[in-house]
Design a protein around this motif. Structure first.
Motif, mmCIF file in Angstrom:
data_model
loop_
_atom_site.group_PDB
_atom_site.id
_atom_site.type_symbol
_atom_site.label_atom_id
_atom_site.label_comp_id
_atom_site.label_asym_id
_atom_site.label_seq_id
_atom_site.Cartn_x
_atom_site.Cartn_y
_atom_site.Cartn_z
ATOM 1 N N ALA A 1 0.846 -1.203 0.000
ATOM 2 C CA ALA A 1 0.000 0.000 0.000
ATOM 3 C C ALA A 1 0.878 1.248 0.000
ATOM 4 N N ALA A 2 1.957 1.219 0.766
ATOM 5 C CA ALA A 2 2.868 2.375 0.788
ATOM 6 C C ALA A 2 3.474 2.582 -0.600
ATOM 7 N N GLN A 3 3.866 1.459 -1.252
ATOM 8 C CA GLN A 3 4.446 1.578 -2.605
ATOM 9 C C GLN A 3 3.448 2.176 -3.590
ATOM 10 N N GLN A 4 2.150 1.898 -3.363
ATOM 11 C CA GLN A 4 1.130 2.410 -4.282
ATOM 12 C C GLN A 4 0.666 3.804 -3.883
ATOM 13 N N GLY A 5 1.269 4.360 -2.852
ATOM 14 C CA GLY A 5 0.921 5.727 -2.458
ATOM 15 C C GLY A 5 -0.379 5.858 -1.708
ATOM 16 N N VAL A 6 -0.845 4.761 -1.096
ATOM 17 C CA VAL A 6 -2.085 4.832 -0.324
ATOM 18 C C VAL A 6 -1.865 5.737 0.886
ATOM 19 N N ASP A 7 -2.797 6.632 1.132
ATOM 20 C CA ASP A 7 -2.730 7.527 2.284
ATOM 21 C C ASP A 7 -2.726 6.680 3.568
ATOM 22 N N PRO A 8 -1.658 6.771 4.392
ATOM 23 C CA PRO A 8 -1.612 5.947 5.609
ATOM 24 C C PRO A 8 -2.823 6.136 6.510
ATOM 25 N N ALA A 9 -3.456 7.297 6.440
ATOM 26 C CA ALA A 9 -4.633 7.533 7.281
ATOM 27 C C ALA A 9 -5.796 6.627 6.878
ATOM 28 N N ARG A 10 -5.716 6.088 5.659
ATOM 29 C CA ARG A 10 -6.806 5.212 5.199
ATOM 30 C C ARG A 10 -6.498 3.732 5.428
ATOM 31 N N LEU A 11 -5.351 3.467 6.033
ATOM 32 C CA LEU A 11 -4.941 2.079 6.281
ATOM 33 C C LEU A 11 -5.199 1.718 7.739
ATOM 34 N N HIS A 12 -5.901 0.652 7.964
ATOM 35 C CA HIS A 12 -6.238 0.236 9.331
ATOM 36 C C HIS A 12 -5.867 -1.230 9.462
ATOM 37 N N ARG A 13 -5.131 -1.559 10.519
ATOM 38 C CA ARG A 13 -4.696 -2.954 10.642
ATOM 39 C C ARG A 13 -4.822 -3.428 12.070
ATOM 40 N N GLU A 14 -5.012 -4.727 12.205
ATOM 41 C CA GLU A 14 -5.031 -5.315 13.538
ATOM 42 C C GLU A 14 -4.168 -6.567 13.534
ATOM 43 N N PHE A 15 -3.121 -6.512 14.363
ATOM 44 C CA PHE A 15 -2.261 -7.679 14.526
ATOM 45 C C PHE A 15 -2.872 -8.587 15.596
ATOM 46 N N PHE A 16 -2.712 -9.880 15.428
ATOM 47 C CA PHE A 16 -3.143 -10.846 16.443
ATOM 48 C C PHE A 16 -1.986 -11.274 17.326
ATOM 49 N N THR A 17 -0.799 -11.262 16.752
ATOM 50 C CA THR A 17 0.371 -11.719 17.516
ATOM 51 C C THR A 17 1.510 -10.736 17.336
ATOM 52 N N ALA A 18 2.422 -10.762 18.289
ATOM 53 C CA ALA A 18 3.560 -9.852 18.238
ATOM 54 C C ALA A 18 4.635 -10.388 17.320
ATOM 55 N N GLU A 19 5.390 -9.457 16.746
ATOM 56 C CA GLU A 19 6.633 -9.841 16.095
ATOM 57 C C GLU A 19 7.608 -10.227 17.208
ATOM 58 N N PRO A 20 8.543 -11.134 16.963
ATOM 59 C CA PRO A 20 9.582 -11.367 17.979
ATOM 60 C C PRO A 20 10.293 -10.042 18.275
#
Ligand code: FES
Length: 312
Positions: A199-218
């Motif tokens: 999405a960043a490569q395609q220039g998507v406005d970060p304000a329009r991106l919403h994400r939910e992680f279920f697990t942590a990265e190490p």
């Protein structure tokens, strides 16, 4: 906290069980909104977060729990030990992954068990005539958690890697979104990170991106050092040693910060940061939020400056 009874436990797929949680003693359960999750308190102090995935107006909650072979025991307990009729303690619903409130089109990208928060979101879109598309990536057909009610919709795409011979083309899905679409993603960390970077490569406005992680990265603690935390309300200085978390140091000095996952996923411990530079190690805050340096996840994050001043 709410006491609930496991009124139903059913296998949705070979790896996912759906639990129906009904209030004990007729106690009403709080209302919730699509994207909300609850904490489930399990034996041995295990606390797990699960998205609510049933009907919004029901008198009970539903969660879906995936069997995790490499998990820490929560999914094993639920799959192997927990039986209908058992009593559980749960938190009230919290929502860090809400639908946006305008009527802009929604693009939902889900992988695996990450479909669960999207089920009530899709229902909300359907009931309000809000335009949406759902792309749901699964490894094989038998992993599909969606009923035909959803898979028969023209704007729901189920991508079965085994049958189709390739991963979901995330770039193509993103490219087809309208410029004003709100994009929501949930699934394994690798899937979420792929969506965010494409999405960043395609220039998507970060304000329009919403994400939910279920697990942590190490989390890499190899360069952890000691630092100080100043309590803004009292001026007290708390020293955080290199081998302890900020949370542990605060608790040792009598400061209570609510926590849940303790690994930077859920956002429960986010504390206002008044001064200093945090070394953010959580996956809850977005890059933009981290850059603002006005809050910090005390369960896992540390400091780049010698002292952080917390609004406690
Ligand atoms: Fe979950 Fe800190 S307790 S992010």
């Amino acid at each position: 906290m709410y006491q609930v009874i496991v009124s139903q436990k059913e296998a949705v797929t070979s790896r996912v069980s759906r639990l129906t949680l009904s209030p004990k003693d007729g106690q009403a359960l709080p209302a919730w909104s699509p994207g909300a999750h609850i904490d489930v308190f399990l034996p041995d102090g295990m606390i797990r977060q699960y998205s609510l995935c049933g009907a919004l107006d029901a008198q009970h909650y539903q969660i879906a729990v995936q069997w995790e072979e490499q998990g820490k025991g929560g999914s094993r307990y639920i799959h192997q030990t927990l039986q209908p009729g058992a009593e559980l303690t749960i938190s009230e619903p919290r929502n860090h992954f809400p639908l946006t409130e305008d009527n802009s089109p929604c693009l939902f990208l889900a992988a695996g068990i990450g479909i669960t928060p999207f089920i009530p979101m899709v229902e909300a879109c359907l009931s309000s005539n809000r335009p949406f598309k759902l792309s749901y990536a699964i490894a094989k057909a038998s992993d599909n958690l969606l009923s035909e009610h959803y898979t028969s919709l023209a704007n729901v795409q189920v991508h079965d890697k085994a049958t189709q011979g390739a991963r979901l083309d995330i770039s193509a899905v993103l490219a087809a979104a309208t410029a004003n679409s709100d994009i929501f993603v949930c699934g394994p960390n690798g899937f979420i990170n792929d969506v965010l970077s494409l999405a960043a490569q395609q220039g998507v406005d970060p304000a329009r991106l919403h994400r939910e992680f279920f697990t942590a990265e190490p989390i890499d603690h190899s360069d952890d050092g000691s630092f100080e935390v100043e309590i803004a309300s009292t001026g007290q200085i708390v020293s955080v040693g290199k081998d302890e978390s900020m949370l542990e140091a605060l608790e040792d000095n009598g400061f209570f910060v609510p926590v849940s996952c303790e690994e930077g996923v859920c956002g429960t411990c986010i504390t206002p940061l008044l001064s200093g530079e945090a070394d953010h190690k959580d996956v809850f805050l977005t890059d933009k939020e981290k850059a603002q340096m006005d809050r910090v996840a005390v369960c896992c994050s540390r400091a780049k400056s010698p002292r952080l001043i917390l609004d406690l």
